[in-house]
Motif scaffolding. Structure first.
Motif, PDB file in Angstrom:
ATOM      1  N   UNK A  73      -7.153  27.374  18.394  1.00  0.00           N
ATOM      2  CA  UNK A  73      -6.761  25.978  18.199  1.00  0.00           C
ATOM      3  C   UNK A  73      -5.315  25.805  18.640  1.00  0.00           C
ATOM      4  N   UNK A  74      -4.826  24.603  18.470  1.00  0.00           N
ATOM      5  CA  UNK A  74      -3.426  24.321  18.765  1.00  0.00           C
ATOM      6  C   UNK A  74      -3.273  23.035  19.546  1.00  0.00           C
ATOM      7  N   UNK A  75      -2.027  22.575  19.703  1.00  0.00           N
ATOM      8  CA  UNK A  75      -1.781  21.333  20.438  1.00  0.00           C
ATOM      9  C   UNK A  75      -2.298  21.363  21.878  1.00  0.00           C
ATOM     10  N   UNK A  76      -2.422  22.557  22.458  1.00  0.00           N
ATOM     11  CA  UNK A  76      -2.921  22.679  23.825  1.00  0.00           C
ATOM     12  C   UNK A  76      -4.336  22.168  24.011  1.00  0.00           C
ATOM     13  N   UNK A  77      -5.108  22.077  22.928  1.00  0.00           N
ATOM     14  CA  UNK A  77      -6.482  21.573  23.014  1.00  0.00           C
ATOM     15  C   UNK A  77      -6.502  20.146  23.566  1.00  0.00           C
ATOM     16  N   UNK A  78      -5.519  19.343  23.164  1.00  0.00           N
ATOM     17  CA  UNK A  78      -5.511  17.939  23.589  1.00  0.00           C
ATOM     18  C   UNK A  78      -5.377  17.806  25.111  1.00  0.00           C
ATOM     19  N   UNK A  79      -4.670  18.713  25.746  1.00  0.00           N
ATOM     20  CA  UNK A  79      -4.571  18.713  27.209  1.00  0.00           C
ATOM     21  C   UNK A  79      -5.873  19.200  27.826  1.00  0.00           C
ATOM     22  N   UNK A  80      -6.461  20.235  27.236  1.00  0.00           N
ATOM     23  CA  UNK A  80      -7.663  20.841  27.810  1.00  0.00           C
ATOM     24  C   UNK A  80      -8.870  19.910  27.775  1.00  0.00           C
ATOM     25  N   UNK A  81      -8.974  19.041  26.781  1.00  0.00           N
ATOM     26  CA  UNK A  81     -10.137  18.154  26.721  1.00  0.00           C
ATOM     27  C   UNK A  81     -10.082  17.074  27.804  1.00  0.00           C
ATOM     28  N   UNK A  82      -8.967  17.003  28.522  1.00  0.00           N
ATOM     29  CA  UNK A  82      -8.847  16.071  29.651  1.00  0.00           C
ATOM     30  C   UNK A  82      -8.953  16.794  30.988  1.00  0.00           C
ATOM     31  N   UNK A  83      -9.155  18.093  30.962  1.00  0.00           N
ATOM     32  CA  UNK A  83      -9.223  18.917  32.174  1.00  0.00           C
ATOM     33  C   UNK A  83     -10.694  19.176  32.522  1.00  0.00           C
ATOM     34  N   UNK A  84     -11.241  18.343  33.401  1.00  0.00           N
ATOM     35  CA  UNK A  84     -12.664  18.428  33.724  1.00  0.00           C
ATOM     36  C   UNK A  84     -13.064  19.775  34.314  1.00  0.00           C
TER      37      UNK A  84
END
Length: 195
Positions: A73-84
């Motif tokens: 987990x972590x704040x990086x998840x928010x970027x990854x969910x936008x990386x198709x």
């Protein structure tokens, strides 16, 4: 057995290192057991939310051969969910029909984004419960939820339960109990949920 812990930039430190430690204890107590644990990612190194840069032991292709995958987990998840492109790779590498797949805290958002939690009960960190509810997921405010080969855990110390679930499923209840007992405080064991 091959176990993968999926990391990325801005992962939560304890959500990688706590299960890493518990999972690696299988080798310590049972050295003849065929047990391999690797932290994997898209780059040679990833930096945690707290600023610790660590080397990856394999790239994402290792996920496909893993018997169990734990998503950090972590704040990086928010970027990854936008990386198709990243999400598409995960969709093709993860298969709950043949793998145990678990997530720590906001790692559940990644699993939901690729459709693995659709119409299932799941949990995540308290600040992400509403976000997880945006996916067709039955969100519960519990520390550990497991359905079949999929499990979600919430709250950093629930990483112990997630690791215990993987160990007991792949190596046996006795081995899992010994690994977890080895990290309990003397005289006042933690009252953690059990898988």
């Amino acid at each position: 057995m091959k176990i993968a812990i999926l990391a990325f930039d801005h992962f939560t430190d304890i959500d990688v290192f706590l299960p890493w430690d518990v999972l690696k204890r299988v080798n310590e107590f049972f050295p003849k057991h065929d047990w391999e644990v690797k932290i994997v990612g898209t780059a040679a190194h990833h930096t945690s939310f707290a600023g610790l840069t660590i080397p990856m032991m394999a790239d994402l292709s290792y996920l496909e051969e893993a018997d169990a995958v734990l998503v950090a987990s972590g704040p990086g998840v928010q970027r990854l969910i936008k990386d198709d492109a990243y999400l598409n790779k995960l969709k093709h590498l993860l298969d709950p029909d043949r793998q145990l797949i678990g997530s720590m805290c906001s790692g559940a958002i990644l699993l939901a984004e690729i459709g693995l939690l659709k119409n299932r009960k799941a949990t995540t960190y308290a600040t992400r419960l509403k976000q997880l509810a945006n996916y067709d997921v039955e969100v519960v405010d519990e520390p550990f939820v497991q359905t079949g080969n999929l499990a979600t855990a919430a709250g950093c110390l629930s990483a112990v339960t997630l690791a215990q679930w993987i160990i007991q499923t792949l190596a046996g209840v006795d081995i899992a109990a010994k690994c977890v007992a080895s990290i309990q405080p003397n005289g006042a064991p933690l009252d953690l949920p059990r898988p």
